[in-house]
Design a protein around this motif. Structure first.
Motif, short mmCIF file in Angstrom:
data_model
loop_
_atom_site.label_atom_id
_atom_site.label_comp_id
_atom_site.label_asym_id
_atom_site.label_seq_id
_atom_site.Cartn_x
_atom_site.Cartn_y
_atom_site.Cartn_z
N ALA A 18 0.84 -1.21 0.00
CA ALA A 18 0.00 0.00 0.00
C ALA A 18 0.87 1.26 0.00
O ALA A 18 0.43 2.33 -0.39
CB ALA A 18 -0.93 0.01 1.21
N SER A 62 -0.58 0.31 -9.51
CA SER A 62 -0.71 0.36 -8.05
C SER A 62 -1.79 1.37 -7.69
O SER A 62 -2.11 2.26 -8.47
CB SER A 62 0.62 0.72 -7.40
N SER A 63 -2.36 1.19 -6.49
CA SER A 63 -3.42 2.11 -6.05
C SER A 63 -3.11 2.58 -4.64
O SER A 63 -2.45 1.87 -3.87
CB SER A 63 -4.78 1.41 -6.09
N TYR A 64 -3.59 3.77 -4.34
CA TYR A 64 -3.28 4.39 -3.04
C TYR A 64 -4.53 5.05 -2.49
O TYR A 64 -5.44 5.43 -3.24
CB TYR A 64 -2.17 5.44 -3.21
N PHE A 87 -9.85 2.81 -2.70
CA PHE A 87 -8.68 3.62 -3.05
C PHE A 87 -9.13 4.83 -3.86
O PHE A 87 -10.14 4.78 -4.57
CB PHE A 87 -7.69 2.79 -3.87
N TRP A 146 -5.35 5.88 -8.63
CA TRP A 146 -5.09 4.73 -9.49
C TRP A 146 -3.92 5.09 -10.37
O TRP A 146 -4.01 6.00 -11.19
CB TRP A 146 -6.35 4.42 -10.30
N SER A 193 3.22 4.41 -9.98
CA SER A 193 3.05 5.47 -8.99
C SER A 193 3.00 6.85 -9.64
O SER A 193 3.50 7.84 -9.09
CB SER A 193 4.16 5.42 -7.92
N ASN A 210 -0.14 -6.18 -12.16
CA ASN A 210 -1.16 -5.54 -11.33
C ASN A 210 -0.94 -5.85 -9.85
O ASN A 210 -1.15 -6.98 -9.41
CB ASN A 210 -2.53 -6.05 -11.79
N THR A 237 -2.57 -3.85 -7.56
CA THR A 237 -3.67 -3.18 -6.86
C THR A 237 -4.57 -4.27 -6.28
O THR A 237 -4.26 -5.46 -6.36
CB THR A 237 -4.50 -2.30 -7.80
N HIS A 261 -7.96 -4.71 -13.80
CA HIS A 261 -7.93 -3.54 -14.68
C HIS A 261 -7.95 -3.98 -16.14
O HIS A 261 -7.01 -4.61 -16.62
CB HIS A 261 -6.67 -2.70 -14.43
N VAL A 297 -5.70 -9.21 -10.21
CA VAL A 297 -4.80 -8.90 -9.09
C VAL A 297 -3.67 -9.94 -9.04
O VAL A 297 -3.92 -11.13 -9.07
CB VAL A 297 -5.60 -8.92 -7.77
N HIS A 307 -11.24 4.58 -12.77
CA HIS A 307 -9.79 4.47 -12.60
C HIS A 307 -9.05 5.45 -13.48
O HIS A 307 -7.83 5.56 -13.41
CB HIS A 307 -9.33 3.04 -12.90
#
Ligand SMILES: [Cu+2]
Length: 468
Positions: free
Chosen positions: A179, A209-211, A228, A231, A235, A258, A260, A264, A298, A323
């Motif tokens: 994360a 990646s997702s935050y 999240f 997206w 990064s 992936n 996240t 996707h 994922v 996203h």
């Protein structure tokens, strides 16, 4: 143990990179740190077997040194500041100055030694996703090895046994560490011609990646499991994701993985591609077919290939529209079609900052002068040659140009469409609208007919000669 010491102190050492200094040759390789989030040029091998290097979107490839025939890399797990888009920086964890960490490129059959120094405030480890390797090198904390304590350096050694598209990430406090952005790409190039691996002109890679970073704050919330708001590709978020610049008629490979917590569907405009490989290896040619969208689940990786034979600026993005818009849509009522006329003025007397959002869709947001907290992710921005692109997350552009030089990755600006090849406004008369008066056929007609429900469609006020 003796062989290991011989590797570390061997006299016959060749240099792979000018950044590895002479005094460090007998010991730990001097770590190479990258401060810039810009896409770096491909790193052509200066030692070891030759190959055609990849280009990491908004990333770079880690230089190595050869030590008695072993490729030695040094990864530093550490807190980093990542510019995710112009005007938005995040406090992440990563490797060697960046999140994601540098791409590692080796050749099938290479003996590889990776020193991992832990500069995080907690223990970590690295799992080499998809690789065939000795069980003790697989990196699962507690199962395959003790965790790497803060401040310590561990050594991983294995042979890159099969060619393909891989990644690396921690297998210790994973929820927090992934994360926070700890991950990196790994490419193993084939050592000889492989019937299922074609030679390409351009080879790109990136990780998804997702935050969850609240507007105005800097650090992701690692407790978030699904909700999240950022997206990203490597990064970075649109308009911060670099474009993929290719020459007309180049054969192009794009690899992505992936990490996240959701799938996707990655979509390319203007071309058809084939999925030529996964983290399981190259896909046999008889099992390939053409697609324009590749779903990556994922923990999966996909590599796609296409012939870039249509000039232009072609969108390349995740097909989940949320996203590509990032923080949009969170905790907002759906106001599309709601008539606010006069209401905002009344509410503004009570709440001076009040603003109406979304009654004509969300596109108005691009023109809205909304005071945002400092360090907030750009939302529906990115000006193209014809206005705002209205995107914000997993979105980039594949730029296909006849005049893009071979092996040159620079962005050549916006595509100039030849006259007569762009959508244009109709300015002639419009025919009267014929409304359907049929309720349609039903395979199961109602026994007791009910009155039809009247649905009022509110259309935006029009300034055309359009008649209802
Ligand atoms: Cu997506």
């Amino acid at each position: 143990m003796n062989t290991r010491r011989a590797f570390l102190t061997g006299a016959a050492v060749t240099m792979a990179s000018a950044s590895v200094s002479r005094h460090s040759l007998a010991g730990l390789p001097e770590p190479v740190i990258q401060a810039s989030p810009n896409t770096q040029d491909p790193l052509f091998p200066k030692s070891g077997r030759d190959y055609n290097p990849v280009v990491t979107l908004n990333g770079w490839t880690l230089p190595w040194r050869m030590n008695n025939g072993v490729k030695e890399f040094h990864l530093i797990a550490e807190p980093v500041v990542r510019e995710m888009a112009p005007g938005f920086k995040a406090h992440l964890w990563g490797y060697n100055g960046q999140s994601p960490g540098p791409t590692i490129e080796v050749v099938e059959g290479d003996k590889v030694r990776i020193f991992v120094t832990n500069k995080l405030p907690e223990h970590t480890s690295i799992h080499w996703h998809g690789q065939r390797l000795p069980n003790g090198m697989d990196g699962v904390t507690g199962l395959n090895q003790p965790a790497i304590p803060a401040g310590k350096t561990f050594v991983y050694e294995f042979t890159a046994r099969r060619p393909g598209t891989f990644m690396y990430h921690p297998h210790a406090d994973e929820m927090t560490q992934m994360a926070m952005g700890m991950m990196g790409f790994w490419v193993t190039h084939p050592k000889e011609k492989n019937p299922n691996i074609d030679v390409v002109n351009r080879d790109f890679c990136f990780l998804l990646s997702s935050y969850d970073i609240d507007p105005g704050s800097f650090t992701p919330n690692p407790m978030t499991m699904l909700d999240f708001n950022i997206w990203s590709w490597n990064s970075r978020v649109f308009p911060g994701i670099d474009t993929l610049n290719v020459r007309h008629n180049d054969k192009v490979r794009i690899r992505f993985g992936n990490l996240t917590m959701t799938n996707h569907p990655i979509h390319l405009h203007g071309h058809e591609f084939q999925i030529t490989g996964t983290d399981g290896g190259p896909t046999p040619k008889a099992n390939r077919w053409y697609e324009v969208t590749a779903d990556v689940a994922v923990g999966q990786m996909r590599q796609i290939e296409f012939l870039a034979d249509e000039e232009g600026d072609w969108a390349f993005h995740c097909h989940k529209s949320h996203h590509t818009m990032n923080a949009m849509g969170h905790d907002m009522a759906n106001l599309i079609g709601v008539d606010h006329r006069g209401m905002a003025g009344k509410i503004k007397k009570l709440i001076p900052d009040y603003m109406v959002m979304g009654e004509r869709g969300m596109a108005d947001m691009t023109e809205m002068e909304m005071p945002l907290p400092d360090n907030t992710i750009p939302m529906m921005t990115g000006d193209g040659p014809y206005g705002s692109v209205e995107m914000g997350g997993m979105f980039s552009v594949v730029k296909v140009r006849k005049n893009q030089p071979h092996n040159d990755y620079k962005n050549s600006g916006w595509f100039k469409q030849p006259p007569g090849t762009q959508a244009f406004e109709w300015k002639g008369n419009k025919p009267a609208e014929n409304r359907s008066n049929s309720a349609g056929n039903s395979s199961m007609n109602r026994v007791h007919p009910q009155p039809e429900i009247e649905v009022q469609v509110k259309k935006p006020a029009s300034n055309t000669q359009h008649k209802h």
